[in-house]
Design an enzyme around this catalytic site. Structure first.
Site, PDB file in Angstrom:
ATOM      1  N   GLY A  11      28.294 -42.811  39.682  1.00  0.00           N
ATOM      2  CA  GLY A  11      29.335 -43.490  40.468  1.00  0.00           C
ATOM      3  C   GLY A  11      30.664 -42.763  40.317  1.00  0.00           C
ATOM      4  N   LYS A  12      30.960 -42.413  39.072  1.00  0.00           N
ATOM      5  CA  LYS A  12      32.204 -41.703  38.779  1.00  0.00           C
ATOM      6  C   LYS A  12      32.218 -40.332  39.459  1.00  0.00           C
ATOM      7  CE  LYS A  12      33.677 -42.404  34.122  1.00  0.00           C
ATOM      8  NZ  LYS A  12      33.710 -41.719  32.811  1.00  0.00           N
ATOM      9  N   GLU A  40      29.898 -35.403  21.711  1.00  0.00           N
ATOM     10  CA  GLU A  40      30.184 -36.658  21.019  1.00  0.00           C
ATOM     11  C   GLU A  40      31.650 -37.042  21.220  1.00  0.00           C
ATOM     12  OE1 GLU A  40      29.625 -38.775  16.787  1.00  0.00           O
ATOM     13  OE2 GLU A  40      28.964 -36.684  16.916  1.00  0.00           O
ATOM     14  N   ASP A  69      38.054 -39.772  30.001  1.00  0.00           N
ATOM     15  CA  ASP A  69      37.642 -40.819  29.076  1.00  0.00           C
ATOM     16  C   ASP A  69      38.533 -42.017  29.369  1.00  0.00           C
ATOM     17  OD1 ASP A  69      36.121 -42.004  27.091  1.00  0.00           O
ATOM     18  OD2 ASP A  69      37.477 -41.404  25.485  1.00  0.00           O
ATOM     19  N   TYR A 155      33.767 -53.896  31.633  1.00  0.00           N
ATOM     20  CA  TYR A 155      34.580 -55.098  31.401  1.00  0.00           C
ATOM     21  C   TYR A 155      35.160 -55.706  32.684  1.00  0.00           C
ATOM     22  CZ  TYR A 155      34.412 -53.276  26.636  1.00  0.00           C
ATOM     23  OH  TYR A 155      33.988 -52.816  25.421  1.00  0.00           O
ATOM     24  N   LYS A 176      39.567 -51.700  44.244  1.00  0.00           N
ATOM     25  CA  LYS A 176      39.724 -51.399  42.818  1.00  0.00           C
ATOM     26  C   LYS A 176      40.252 -49.971  42.634  1.00  0.00           C
ATOM     27  CE  LYS A 176      37.286 -50.584  38.539  1.00  0.00           C
ATOM     28  NZ  LYS A 176      36.021 -50.423  37.817  1.00  0.00           N
ATOM     29  N   HIS A 181      43.124 -47.738  36.778  1.00  0.00           N
ATOM     30  CA  HIS A 181      43.511 -46.659  35.875  1.00  0.00           C
ATOM     31  C   HIS A 181      42.877 -45.344  36.308  1.00  0.00           C
ATOM     32  CE1 HIS A 181      39.828 -48.642  34.878  1.00  0.00           C
ATOM     33  NE2 HIS A 181      39.471 -47.735  33.980  1.00  0.00           N
TER      34      HIS A 181
HETATM   35  P1  ITT Z   1      30.982 -40.820  30.847  1.00  0.00           P
HETATM   36  O1  ITT Z   1      29.539 -40.463  31.023  1.00  0.00           O
HETATM   37  O2  ITT Z   1      31.817 -40.132  31.895  1.00  0.00           O
HETATM   38  O3  ITT Z   1      31.504 -40.619  29.451  1.00  0.00           O
HETATM   39  P2  ITT Z   1      31.330 -43.724  30.359  1.00  0.00           P
HETATM   40  O4  ITT Z   1      30.391 -44.740  30.964  1.00  0.00           O
HETATM   41  O5  ITT Z   1      31.315 -43.492  28.884  1.00  0.00           O
HETATM   42  O6  ITT Z   1      31.120 -42.384  31.224  1.00  0.00           O
HETATM   43  P3  ITT Z   1      34.283 -44.046  30.223  1.00  0.00           P
HETATM   44  O7  ITT Z   1      34.347 -43.073  29.126  1.00  0.00           O
HETATM   45  O8  ITT Z   1      35.156 -43.818  31.400  1.00  0.00           O
HETATM   46  O9  ITT Z   1      32.764 -44.232  30.791  1.00  0.00           O
HETATM   47  O10 ITT Z   1      34.656 -45.499  29.710  1.00  0.00           O
HETATM   48  C1  ITT Z   1      34.279 -45.992  28.430  1.00  0.00           C
HETATM   49  C2  ITT Z   1      33.943 -47.457  28.528  1.00  0.00           C
HETATM   50  O11 ITT Z   1      35.142 -48.192  28.922  1.00  0.00           O
HETATM   51  C3  ITT Z   1      32.903 -47.754  29.610  1.00  0.00           C
HETATM   52  O12 ITT Z   1      31.619 -47.672  29.090  1.00  0.00           O
HETATM   53  C4  ITT Z   1      33.286 -49.183  30.015  1.00  0.00           C
HETATM   54  O13 ITT Z   1      32.694 -50.106  29.131  1.00  0.00           O
HETATM   55  C5  ITT Z   1      34.811 -49.218  29.831  1.00  0.00           C
HETATM   56  N1  ITT Z   1      35.465 -48.969  31.127  1.00  0.00           N
HETATM   57  C6  ITT Z   1      36.074 -47.815  31.524  1.00  0.00           C
HETATM   58  N2  ITT Z   1      36.527 -47.910  32.776  1.00  0.00           N
HETATM   59  C7  ITT Z   1      36.192 -49.151  33.203  1.00  0.00           C
HETATM   60  C8  ITT Z   1      36.376 -49.860  34.416  1.00  0.00           C
HETATM   61  O14 ITT Z   1      36.958 -49.305  35.465  1.00  0.00           O
HETATM   62  N3  ITT Z   1      35.890 -51.096  34.497  1.00  0.00           N
HETATM   63  C9  ITT Z   1      35.272 -51.686  33.453  1.00  0.00           C
HETATM   64  N4  ITT Z   1      35.037 -51.089  32.289  1.00  0.00           N
HETATM   65  C10 ITT Z   1      35.506 -49.832  32.144  1.00  0.00           C
END
Ligand code: ITT
Length: 202
Positions: A11-12, A40, A69, A155, A176, A181
């Protein structure tokens, strides 16, 4: 210029590719590099994790790489889960587990102390691993008392965004992205990256 978008989250990846459209770059993703190592995310800050991931992936793929991140910072919990947001749940990091734990921890926190914000940090590293560009974005809201909505991820069901009058999980993806952010950080990144692609040696 070849640019690796270093995220395992499809999705990202789509969101980032859409935002970079029109720039003179050939976008690669981790799907094109099945042997890429797991990086890591053990830094003390989002900035450190984004930089580490971008640098390691750039060196591995021998091309430019960008990584991000993000995390949720809750005032009443002293900024937790913050940089540990992905690993906060006791079981699998599903929305139910992540939001459920947060709601339990905040059961006694009064309404006026339920402020929180999401932050996202992005880094671009050159093929040798040096970080050349960074961008960040923030979105402020409040933690609800129960899960509301079934869109988004993580979240989103407990993150109430006052300007929209609902949680992130109740907003359409484009609504959204316009305020989140990650949307803010990506738009700032695009502006800086557009200048950088024109003159990468500056
Ligand atoms: P990568 O593979 O790119 O590392 P990730 O799922 O770990 O993807 P992030 O590092 O961006 O995603 O975010 C870390 C956590 O923070 C993610 O697993 C969510 O639980 C929370 N989070 C980040 N952005 C969010 C958003 O837009 N809405 C809800 N939760 C979010």
């Amino acid at each position: 210029m070849k640019l690796l978008v270093a995220t395992g989250n499809p999705g990202k990846r789509r969101e980032i590719e859409a935002l970079l459209r029109g720039l003179p770059v050939e976008v690669l993703s981790l799907v094109d590099l099945p042997d890429a190592p797991e990086v890591e995310e053990d830094g003390a800050t989002l900035e450190e994790n984004a930089a580490k991931k971008a640098a390691e992936m750039a060196r591995f793929a021998a091309c430019y790489a960008m990584a991000d991140d993000s995390g949720l910072f809750v005032d009443a919990l002293g900024g937790a889960p913050g940089v540990h947001s992905a690993r906060y749940a006791d079981g699998e990091p599903t929305p139910d587990n992540l939001c459920g734990k947060l709601l339990r921890e905040m059961a006694d926190v009064p309404d006026e102390e339920r402020g929180a914000h999401f932050r996202c940090c992005i880094a671009l590293a050159e093929p040798e691993g040096r970080v050349r560009l960074t961008a960040a974005g923030r979105c402020d809201g409040r933690i609800t008392r129960r899960m509301l909505g079934d869109g988004g991820f993580g979240y989103d069901p407990v993150f109430y965004y006052p300007e929209a009058g609902c949680t992130f999980a109740e907003m359409a993806p484009e609504e959204k992205n316009a305020v989140s952010h990650r949307g803010r950080a990506l738009r700032e990144f695009r502006r800086r990256f557009a200048d950088f692609v024109r003159c990468p040696s500056d």
